[in-house]
Scaffold this motif. Structure first.
Motif, PDB file in Angstrom:
ATOM      1  N   HIS A  58      17.899   4.857  12.678  1.00  0.00           N
ATOM      2  CA  HIS A  58      16.978   5.449  11.690  1.00  0.00           C
ATOM      3  C   HIS A  58      17.706   6.443  10.784  1.00  0.00           C
ATOM      4  N   LEU A  59      18.931   6.104  10.438  1.00  0.00           N
ATOM      5  CA  LEU A  59      19.737   6.988   9.588  1.00  0.00           C
ATOM      6  C   LEU A  59      20.029   6.370   8.227  1.00  0.00           C
ATOM      7  N   SER A  61      18.935   6.491   5.287  1.00  0.00           N
ATOM      8  CA  SER A  61      18.231   7.164   4.193  1.00  0.00           C
ATOM      9  C   SER A  61      19.217   8.100   3.504  1.00  0.00           C
ATOM     10  N   GLN A  63      19.003  11.169   2.368  1.00  0.00           N
ATOM     11  CA  GLN A  63      19.117  12.536   2.865  1.00  0.00           C
ATOM     12  C   GLN A  63      19.809  12.572   4.224  1.00  0.00           C
ATOM     13  N   ALA A  64      19.423  11.663   5.119  1.00  0.00           N
ATOM     14  CA  ALA A  64      20.033  11.646   6.453  1.00  0.00           C
ATOM     15  C   ALA A  64      21.534  11.402   6.358  1.00  0.00           C
ATOM     16  N   GLU A  67      23.329  14.493   4.982  1.00  0.00           N
ATOM     17  CA  GLU A  67      23.338  15.688   5.833  1.00  0.00           C
ATOM     18  C   GLU A  67      24.148  15.507   7.110  1.00  0.00           C
ATOM     19  N   MET A  68      24.426  14.261   7.500  1.00  0.00           N
ATOM     20  CA  MET A  68      25.196  14.083   8.744  1.00  0.00           C
ATOM     21  C   MET A  68      26.665  14.441   8.496  1.00  0.00           C
ATOM     22  N   TYR A 103      17.228  12.408  -4.218  1.00  0.00           N
ATOM     23  CA  TYR A 103      17.406  11.372  -3.186  1.00  0.00           C
ATOM     24  C   TYR A 103      16.461  10.170  -3.328  1.00  0.00           C
TER      25      TYR A 103
END
Length: 216
Positions: A58-59, A61, A63-64, A67-68, A103
């Motif tokens: 579920h990454l 996206s 933003q995800a 930010e990782m 985003y």
DNA sequence: TGCCAGGCCGGGT
DNA sequence: ACCCGGCATGGC
């Protein structure tokens, strides 16, 4: 342009032979854009593994992924090859998305092709083919996509010669064809499908190629 | 086993 | 304006 007739005929021949392509593979505009960056000089099967890594966690996206930690992104996209440089290119694109549309990639659709394409080309890691793939397949802008298969196929049929660059070949198609997103979409998809099957770097399968009747 | 896959960048002419 | 080396995995 004198190429209209033959280019339309080649399109119809490929279309009748292969049927609809339903391109680009991907469930969302953002996934399409990620795939366009990851597939640079790489087999699509490897790209799918990388996208699955993101999706299953579920990454997938903007933003995800932005930010990782970049070292995590590197590991997730490892199967796509060139993972260090592609992680940087993805981050550059994610930064672009944040700055332009917070985003939300579909927010780019309000911009015209002529203002958006140059902005995308300024992103380090987004070259002409990647930009056009995102513009056409994710944002539905009428920008024809040229790739290695396009050069190979057009050269083989005597419609392009060695000193033509990306822009020249794109202009050849866009001057010859009506400005039609669905047509550009399917035309490029058919070229890749035919290329993968019949016109690899070592082309010895022309007898069976749907386009063999167009050879001189 | 080596070659290939839906490019792009940076440094050098 | 071109030309070239580097970037890297997985399938055949």
């Amino acid at each position: 342009m004198g190429n209209s007739k033959v280019l339309i005929e080649m399109y119809e021949t490929m279309s009748e032979s292969l049927g609809p392509s339903n391109w680009w593979p991907g469930d969302s505009p953002f996934e399409i854009a990620v795939g366009a960056i990851l597939v640079q000089n790489t087999n699509w099967a490897n790209v799918e593994k990388a996208i699955d890594n993101l999706k299953s966690r579920h990454l997938l996206s903007a933003q995800a992924m932005h930010e990782m930690p970049s070292c995590d992104l590197v590991e997730l996209i490892r199967p796509a090859g060139y993972f260090n440089i592609k992680a940087k290119r993805l981050v550059n694109f994610l930064e672009f998305l944040r700055n332009e549309v917070d985003y939300e990639i579909e927010g780019l659709k309000v911009q015209g092709l002529d203002e958006l394409r140059p902005k995308m080309l300024e992103v380090n890691g987004i070259g002409p083919e990647t930009a056009d793939a995102i513009l056409l397949y994710a944002l539905e802008k009428p920008s024809f996509v040229v790739d290695a298969y396009t050069f190979r196929m057009m050269g083989r049929h005597g419609l392009a010669w060695e000193n033509m660059n990306y822009h020249d070949l794109q202009a050849l198609f866009m001057d010859a064809l009506p400005e039609d997103v669905a047509l550009y979409n399917e035309y490029h998809a058919l070229i890749v499908r035919v290329g993968k099957e019949w016109c690899k770097k070592k082309c010895g399968l022309c007898e069976n190629c749907p386009l063999n009747s167009f050879l001189n």
